[in-house]
Write a protein that holds these residues in place. Structure first.
Motif, PDB file in Angstrom:
ATOM      1  N   SER A  92     130.783  34.708  45.026  1.00 20.29           N
ATOM      2  CA  SER A  92     131.605  33.300  44.301  1.00 20.29           C
ATOM      3  C   SER A  92     133.041  33.238  44.763  1.00 20.29           C
ATOM      4  O   SER A  92     133.513  34.328  45.227  1.00 20.29           O
ATOM      5  N   VAL A 117     129.824  29.102  43.040  1.00 22.35           N
ATOM      6  CA  VAL A 117     129.125  30.377  42.807  1.00 22.35           C
ATOM      7  C   VAL A 117     127.732  30.070  43.641  1.00 22.35           C
ATOM      8  O   VAL A 117     127.040  29.086  43.425  1.00 22.35           O
ATOM      9  N   GLU A 149     128.793  31.929  36.461  1.00 19.44           N
ATOM     10  CA  GLU A 149     127.929  32.773  37.061  1.00 19.44           C
ATOM     11  C   GLU A 149     126.637  33.046  35.965  1.00 19.44           C
ATOM     12  O   GLU A 149     125.681  32.985  36.508  1.00 19.44           O
TER      13      GLU A 149
END
Ligand code: SME
Length: 162
Positions: A92, A117, A149
């Motif tokens: 990320s 991400v 995430e």
């Protein structure tokens, strides 16, 4: 008149995740899932000006997928941009000031901060990246990272469910 309650960032992500859980129950189509995620996140956050996916369509090449906001660049190779870096490094990318990054691709000159991400399948292959842009400098932080995430794991899981 009823007052609108403004939820903090964490509460808004928790609501988005709960809504996605219901909306996406049993859904395995990646475009439907990505589209619904973009819609829910974009509408929960006025602070994001662009929310969308770039999907792997060829070796080290991504094309724009479902998104909300103004038009995005259509093609991003792994060698370019914050999206390319996220895909190459499988990590990320939390960018608090895009102006400080020479490799940032400015699809909109108004973008000031962004989070990208990667969506990685069980075999470790990058399938897509999820990109969230804000016109507010320093907007994205560890709370966005944590929940985005989690949201991306909904997409990652699709590639192993089949
Ligand atoms: N800023 C991204 C490009 C995508 S658009 O902003 C929608 C990047 O540097 O990869």
């Amino acid at each position: 008149m009823e007052k609108e309650v403004v939820l903090n960032k964490e509460s808004r992500y928790l609501k988005v995740i709960e809504d996605l859980y219901h909306l996406l129950e049993g859904e395995t189509d990646e475009i439907s899932v990505m589209s619904t995620i973009c819609c829910e996140v974009f509408n929960a956050f006025d602070e994001f000006s662009w929310v969308g996916f770039y999907r792997l369509t060829d070796t080290e090449l991504m094309k724009v997928g479902p998104y909300q906001g103004g038009h995005g660049c259509l093609v991003i190779p792994f060698s370019k941009g914050v999206c390319g870096k996220a895909a190459t490094e499988k990590m990320s990318q939390l960018v608090k000031d895009v102006n400080a990054l020479p490799y940032h691709i400015a699809c909109s000159s108004k973008t000031q901060s962004e989070l990208v991400v990667p969506v990685i399948d069980k075999e470790g292959k990058v399938r897509a990246v999820f990109d969230l842009d804000s016109e507010i400098i320093d907007y994205v932080d560890d709370t966005d990272l944590k929940y985005v995430e989690i949201i991306c794991s909904i997409v990652s899981n699709l590639y192993t469910a089949k």
